[in-house]
Design a protein around this motif. Structure first.
Motif, PDB file in Angstrom:
ATOM      1  N   HIS A 158     -53.414 -14.247 -75.415  1.00  0.00           N
ATOM      2  CA  HIS A 158     -52.973 -14.582 -77.260  1.00  0.00           C
ATOM      3  C   HIS A 158     -52.899 -12.547 -77.723  1.00  0.00           C
ATOM      4  O   HIS A 158     -53.140 -11.428 -77.088  1.00  0.00           O
ATOM      5  N   LEU A 189     -55.516  -6.082 -75.021  1.00  0.00           N
ATOM      6  CA  LEU A 189     -55.128  -7.506 -74.560  1.00  0.00           C
ATOM      7  C   LEU A 189     -54.850  -7.323 -73.447  1.00  0.00           C
ATOM      8  O   LEU A 189     -54.996  -7.798 -72.795  1.00  0.00           O
ATOM      9  N   ARG A 211     -55.387 -11.152 -71.276  1.00  0.00           N
ATOM     10  CA  ARG A 211     -55.415 -11.908 -72.086  1.00  0.00           C
ATOM     11  C   ARG A 211     -53.895 -12.652 -72.531  1.00  0.00           C
ATOM     12  O   ARG A 211     -53.470 -12.271 -72.471  1.00  0.00           O
ATOM     13  N   PHE A 255     -58.108  -6.440 -81.364  1.00  0.00           N
ATOM     14  CA  PHE A 255     -57.427  -6.972 -81.761  1.00  0.00           C
ATOM     15  C   PHE A 255     -56.305  -5.331 -81.837  1.00  0.00           C
ATOM     16  O   PHE A 255     -55.818  -5.923 -82.644  1.00  0.00           O
ATOM     17  N   VAL A 306     -62.283 -13.299 -78.862  1.00  0.00           N
ATOM     18  CA  VAL A 306     -61.106 -11.991 -79.801  1.00  0.00           C
ATOM     19  C   VAL A 306     -60.983 -11.674 -78.144  1.00  0.00           C
ATOM     20  O   VAL A 306     -59.987 -10.853 -78.047  1.00  0.00           O
ATOM     21  N   ASN A 358     -60.437 -20.478 -77.110  1.00  0.00           N
ATOM     22  CA  ASN A 358     -59.913 -18.873 -77.497  1.00  0.00           C
ATOM     23  C   ASN A 358     -58.750 -19.133 -78.394  1.00  0.00           C
ATOM     24  O   ASN A 358     -58.077 -19.613 -78.691  1.00  0.00           O
ATOM     25  N   PRO A 359     -57.984 -17.774 -78.749  1.00  0.00           N
ATOM     26  CA  PRO A 359     -57.134 -16.957 -79.523  1.00  0.00           C
ATOM     27  C   PRO A 359     -55.975 -17.773 -79.550  1.00  0.00           C
ATOM     28  O   PRO A 359     -54.876 -18.245 -80.688  1.00  0.00           O
ATOM     29  N   ALA A 391     -55.397 -13.633 -82.412  1.00  0.00           N
ATOM     30  CA  ALA A 391     -56.547 -12.642 -82.727  1.00  0.00           C
ATOM     31  C   ALA A 391     -56.741 -13.045 -83.547  1.00  0.00           C
ATOM     32  O   ALA A 391     -57.727 -14.227 -84.081  1.00  0.00           O
ATOM     33  N   ARG A 392     -56.545 -13.123 -85.333  1.00  0.00           N
ATOM     34  CA  ARG A 392     -56.317 -13.055 -86.512  1.00  0.00           C
ATOM     35  C   ARG A 392     -56.455 -13.845 -87.228  1.00  0.00           C
ATOM     36  O   ARG A 392     -57.392 -14.880 -88.063  1.00  0.00           O
ATOM     37  N   ARG A 418     -56.064 -22.761 -81.039  1.00  0.00           N
ATOM     38  CA  ARG A 418     -56.533 -22.588 -82.300  1.00  0.00           C
ATOM     39  C   ARG A 418     -55.836 -23.835 -83.266  1.00  0.00           C
ATOM     40  O   ARG A 418     -56.739 -23.874 -84.097  1.00  0.00           O
TER      41      ARG A 418
END
Length: 409
Positions: A170, A163, A168, A158, A155, A131-132, A175-176, A137
């Motif tokens: 994040h 999200l 989610r 974005f 992701v 997961n981001p 995500a980026r 990460r």
């Protein structure tokens, strides 16, 4: 015809030798060779259960006992070895849950334990879902050093609003950053994206898609948000785009990925040359897979039958059972008349379809068992075929459920 249970939770303590003897007894099928074998490992914990998720995932409350869980996976694998003795593993997929909650050291231990017990094909693909969130990460480089060869980054979007609607943990910036780090740490990786999200317009999805493609991912998996039973979204359904809007989004995906040099090789998967997911490819070709971990499923072939297994789902119960040598909650033999549907449920997902000879090789049945379904699908314009292969048409891809239903017993 219903599936034939050959063990249930009440018989979960059956000795491995007796279970194997049942699998190996004479039967009505005759498989000339066993298909490629993959390994799936389920790590069940998440920081938070998403409202659309129907997977066997459990919110991690406090400190989960990851070390004991790894011990349980070892015991589960040890007990399963007689079912796959002498077979080489082609791919490994570590899924969840959120496997990236486990530290790189834990993942290194897991991969080392697997290597010590199973012969792996050279250059074996080892995928880890991640997961981001910043916490996970920052571990990506560590997973690469641990032996993971391919990362799958969930992701989903974005867009911060979308999200949040998906529950989610994040945000878009994370995500980026996660995709940037995946690019830096791995030669190949997958990016998961969802469409037809609550309140999503075509323009909003187009921004998501272009953001994803700008990272030049080697592999892109794109999923239509569906309301699955026994989820929060099923109980409290959000307002989703209509079917026409969702189809337009899918058209944008197909066109955009093609322009970016990616091929749609499976109904939900797009890849650059040399970057398809070999683990999922084995699923879609009706290959075998051993699943270990809480709630994991297996599909294993034997000379006279195809068997499905399921492990106990609840993590604490799974650990107790696995450490006692009895991780399997149930198993069943796939009946002859269901094998054509089971095979086609997977094979029709592939853009290039399947070799006709593959059906007999993987099921032990004559091609005549597919004849009526193939004839009906061809009349409806859902497939095309020649003397060697059959493959879905564009219409077949668009109406995949209708195509697959033609092979139900």
């Amino acid at each position: 015809m219903a599936s034939i249970p050959i063990a249930t939770a009440s018989a979960a303590a059956e000795p491995v030798a007796e279970r194997l003897a049942r699998y190996m007894r004479p039967g009505t099928l005759s498989l000339a060779a066993l298909p490629p074998l993959s390994l799936y490992v389920h790590l069940p914990w998440c920081l938070k259960k998403c409202p659309y998720c129907d997977f066997n995932s459990h919110e991690q409350r406090g400190e989960a006992d990851h070390s004991r869980y790894l011990d349980a996976l070892n015991a589960d694998l040890e007990a399963a070895l007689p079912f796959i003795w002498g077979r080489r593993v082609h791919t490994i997929f570590i899924g969840g849950g959120t496997p990236s909650l486990f530290t790189p050291d834990s993942i290194a231990r897991l991969i080392g334990d697997i290597r010590a017990r199973l012969p792996l094909e050279p250059m074996c693909e080892i995928t880890l879902e991640a997961n981001p969130g910043t916490f996970e990460r920052e571990r990506f480089h560590g997973y690469r050093a641990a032996g993971v060869t391919r990362l799958s980054v969930g992701v989903q979007s974005f867009d911060d609003v979308k999200l949040a609607a998906l529950g989610r943990v994040h945000d878009a910036a994370q995500a980026r950053a996660a995709v940037d780090e995946a690019r830096a740490a791995f030669e190949t990786f997958n990016l998961d994206l969802m469409y037809a999200l609550p309140g999503q317009s075509i323009a909003e999805f187009e921004r998501d898609l272009q953001t994803a493609l700008a990272f030049e991912p080697p592999h892109l998996s794109v999923y239509h948000l569906t309301l699955e039973p026994n989820t929060v979204f099923a109980k409290y359904p959000p307002a989703l785009p209509d079917d026409d809007t969702a189809f337009e989004m899918l058209d944008r995906i197909t066109a955009g990925s093609s322009a970016a040099g990616m091929t749609r090789y499976e109904v939900s998967a797009f890849a650059r040359p040399g970057h398809r997911c070999e683990h999922n490819w084995n699923y879609w070709q009706f290959g075998d897979y051993l699943g270990i971990g809480a709630g994991a499923h297996s599909k294993l072939s034997f000379p006279h039958r195809v068997v499905r297994q399921a492990r106990f789902k609840e993590p604490v119960q799974y650990m107790t059972r696995a450490l006692a040598g009895h991780a399997i909650a149930s198993d069943e033999e796939v009946p002859r008349d269901q094998l054509p549907f089971e095979f086609m449920l997977n094979a029709t997902r592939l853009r290039d379809g399947f070799e006709l000879a593959r059906f007999s090789e993987r099921t032990g049945l004559s091609l005549a068992a597919l004849a009526a379904g193939l004839d009906a699908a061809e009349r409806k314009g859902l497939i095309e075929r020649d003397f060697a292969r059959a493959w879905p048409t564009e219409r077949g891809f668009d109406f995949l459920s209708d195509l697959q239903a033609l092979f139900l017993p």
